[in-house]
Motif scaffolding. Structure first.
Motif, PDB file in Angstrom:
ATOM      1  N   SER A 284      49.881  31.832  83.899  1.00 10.14           N
ATOM      2  CA  SER A 284      49.594  31.250  82.584  1.00 10.14           C
ATOM      3  C   SER A 284      49.844  32.215  81.434  1.00 10.14           C
ATOM      4  O   SER A 284      50.008  31.779  80.289  1.00 10.14           O
ATOM      5  CB  SER A 284      48.147  30.762  82.541  1.00 10.14           C
ATOM      6  N   LYS A 285      49.860  33.534  81.703  1.00  9.81           N
ATOM      7  CA  LYS A 285      50.011  34.518  80.639  1.00  9.81           C
ATOM      8  C   LYS A 285      51.398  35.152  80.686  1.00  9.81           C
ATOM      9  O   LYS A 285      51.782  35.761  81.687  1.00  9.81           O
ATOM     10  CB  LYS A 285      48.949  35.608  80.767  1.00  9.81           C
ATOM     11  N   LEU A 286      52.131  35.022  79.573  1.00  7.28           N
ATOM     12  CA  LEU A 286      53.504  35.530  79.518  1.00  7.28           C
ATOM     13  C   LEU A 286      53.629  36.619  78.455  1.00  7.28           C
ATOM     14  O   LEU A 286      53.087  36.491  77.351  1.00  7.28           O
ATOM     15  CB  LEU A 286      54.478  34.390  79.210  1.00  7.28           C
ATOM     16  N   GLY A 287      54.317  37.691  78.809  1.00  4.76           N
ATOM     17  CA  GLY A 287      54.588  38.768  77.868  1.00  4.76           C
ATOM     18  C   GLY A 287      56.063  38.803  77.500  1.00  4.76           C
ATOM     19  O   GLY A 287      56.928  38.615  78.358  1.00  4.76           O
ATOM     20  N   LEU A 288      56.347  39.009  76.212  1.00  2.33           N
ATOM     21  CA  LEU A 288      57.723  39.118  75.719  1.00  2.33           C
ATOM     22  C   LEU A 288      58.016  40.566  75.347  1.00  2.33           C
ATOM     23  O   LEU A 288      57.294  41.160  74.535  1.00  2.33           O
ATOM     24  CB  LEU A 288      57.925  38.239  74.485  1.00  2.33           C
ATOM     25  N   LEU A 289      59.059  41.128  75.923  1.00  2.12           N
ATOM     26  CA  LEU A 289      59.482  42.496  75.630  1.00  2.12           C
ATOM     27  C   LEU A 289      60.997  42.454  75.477  1.00  2.12           C
ATOM     28  O   LEU A 289      61.722  42.329  76.464  1.00  2.12           O
ATOM     29  CB  LEU A 289      59.063  43.411  76.781  1.00  2.12           C
TER      30      LEU A 289
END
Length: 338
Positions: free
Chosen positions: A212-217
Motif C-alpha cells: 500500500s505504501k509507494l516511494g518515488l525516487l
C-alpha cells in the motif's frame, strides 16, 4: 620429257603472272563501276561511316544513405551507448555486405553510419546533432539516449527539416510537443509503467501481499519528472495505495543516505526508481546497508538488464522489475551472432 617439263614451268609462270595482276585488275574494274555509276547514271555512292568505338562505361557510384547517431559512449551511461554501437554497426555491416538496404524506397542503398559521443552532456548532444546536419549533411539522425537531451534537439530538427528516430528516449512528452521531424518506434514510459504497476496490483490480489505504501525516487530531468507524474496518476486511480515518499535526485547521485533513511522511516512497500547503472548500484547497496527492504521495485531505466549491474548487485536486485525491449527473432542467426 625435258620439253614437257619446260612447257609446264612456262605455263605455271604465266598463271602466276596473271594471278599477281588480279588485284590491279579488280581495282580498275571498281574504278570503272564508280565512274559509270557517277557519270552515266548520276548516282552518288555514299561513304560508309566508320563504326565508332564503344566508350567504356564507368562503374556507377554506389547510392549512400548517411546516418548520424548521437549517444553516450563515455560517462555513466556508456554501457548503453557502446551496446548500441556494437549491434548497430553489425547490422549495417550485414546490410552493406548483402548489397545494401534490403527493401523499401531505399532498397539497394549502402548505409554510412557515423557516431558522436555526448558523454552524457546535453550541450554536447545539441552541438553534435547540428554538426551532423550542417557539416556531415546526413540524411537521418538517431539519438539521443537521454530524454532530456532529445527534448532539447527537437527544435533543431524542425529548423533544418531533418528526421530523427529515437533510440531509447522514452519520456512520454516527447511525442506530445508538436514536432513533426521526430519519430519513436518504441513504447514510452507510460506504457511500461502501466504494465509494472499492474503487476503490483496482481500480486496484491493473487497472493494478498501488502503493497500500500509507494516511494518515488527519480532523476530530476525530462524522463524522471514525466515518469514520476505517470506513477502519481496510476496511484490516484487506485483505492489501496498511497505515495509516502516523493523525492527528485541528481542523475549521478553517489550518496543515498538521506533518501534511504526517508524511505525507511516511511516503511515503503514498493519503490519506484529512475536511475542509471552506477547510481542504481549504489542505491541498492545503501538500502541493504540500512536494512531497507521494499517488497517490489519498479522503474523506467533498463540498467538492471546489463551484465555490469547484475554482477554488481547479485541478490540485492531480487524483486526489481525493469522495462526491456524484446527481440522476436532471438533465436535467429543474427541474434546468436550478436
Amino acid at each position: 620429257a625435258i620439253y614437257y617439263t619446260d612447257s609446264i614451268s612456262s605455263s605455271i609462270a604465266s598463271v602466276d603472272t596473271h594471278v599477281n595482276a588480279l588485284p590491279d585488275l579488280l581495282d580498275d574494274i571498281s574504278e570503272g563501276i564508280d565512274q559509270i555509276t557517277t557519270e552515266i547514271l548520276n548516282i552518288e555512292i555514299p561513304e560508309i561511316p566508320e563504326t565508332p568505338e564503344t566508350p567504356e562505361t564507368p562503374d556507377a557510384e554506389p547510392k549512400i544513405f548517411k546516418v548520424g547517431w548521437v549517444t553516450a559512449l563515455t560517462g555513466s551511461a556508456a554501457e548503453f551507448g557502446t551496446e548500441f554501437q556494437r549491434i548497430a554497426s553489425l547490422q549495417v555491416e550485414i546490410f552493406n555486405n548483402a548489397g545494401g538496404i534490403p527493401s523499401g524506397p531505399l532498397q539497394g542503398y549502402k548505409i554510412d553510419l557515423s557516431w558522436a559521443d555526448s558523454g552524457g552532456v546535453v550541450e554536447k548532444s545539441q552541438s553534435e546533432i547540428e554538426r551532423f546536419i550542417v557539416e556531415e549533411e546526413v540524411d537521418l539522425l538517431i539519438g539521443c539516449l537521454f530524454s532530456s537531451h532529445t527534448a532539447t534537439v527537437l527544435p533543431i530538427l524542425e529548423q533544418y527539416e531533418i528526421p530523427m528516430v529515437a533510440d531509447v528516449s522514452s519520456a512520454l512528452t516527447l511525442n506530445r510537443m508538436g514536432y513533426t521531424w521526430y519519430f519513436r518506434p518504441g513504447f514510452h514510459d507510460e506504457v511500461s509503467l502501466q504494465a509494472q504497476f499492474q503487476c503490483v496490483l496482481d500480486l496484491q490480489e493473487e497472493y494478498g501481499v501488502e503493497m500500500s505504501k509507494l516511494g518515488l525516487l527519480y532523476v530530476n530531468d525530462e524522463n524522471g519528472v514525466t515518469a514520476a507524474e505517470a506513477v502519481r496518476d496510476l496511484v490516484a486511480d487506485t483505492d489501496n495505495m498511497e505515495i509516502v515518499v516523493d523525492l527528485a535526485t541528481a542523475r549521478d547521485t553517489t550518496d543515498w543516505t538521506s533518501e534511504v533513511l526517508a524511505l525507511k522511516a516511511a516503511g515503503v512497500d514498493v519503490l519506484f526508481m529512475d536511475w542509471v547503472a552506477d547510481a542504481g548500484i549504489n542505491l541498492l547497496r545503501t538500502l541493504d546497508q540500512y536494512d531497507v527492504n521494499p517488497k517490489w521495485y519498479i522503474g523506467t531505466y533498463s540498467a538492471a538488464t546489463t551484465e555490469h549491474f547484475m554482477d554488481s548487485t547479485g541478490d540485492l536486485s531480487i524483486g526489481l522489475t525493469q522495462k526491456a525491449l524484446w527481440n522476436y527473432d532471438i533465436e535467429s542467426g543474427i541474434s546468436n551472432y550478436w
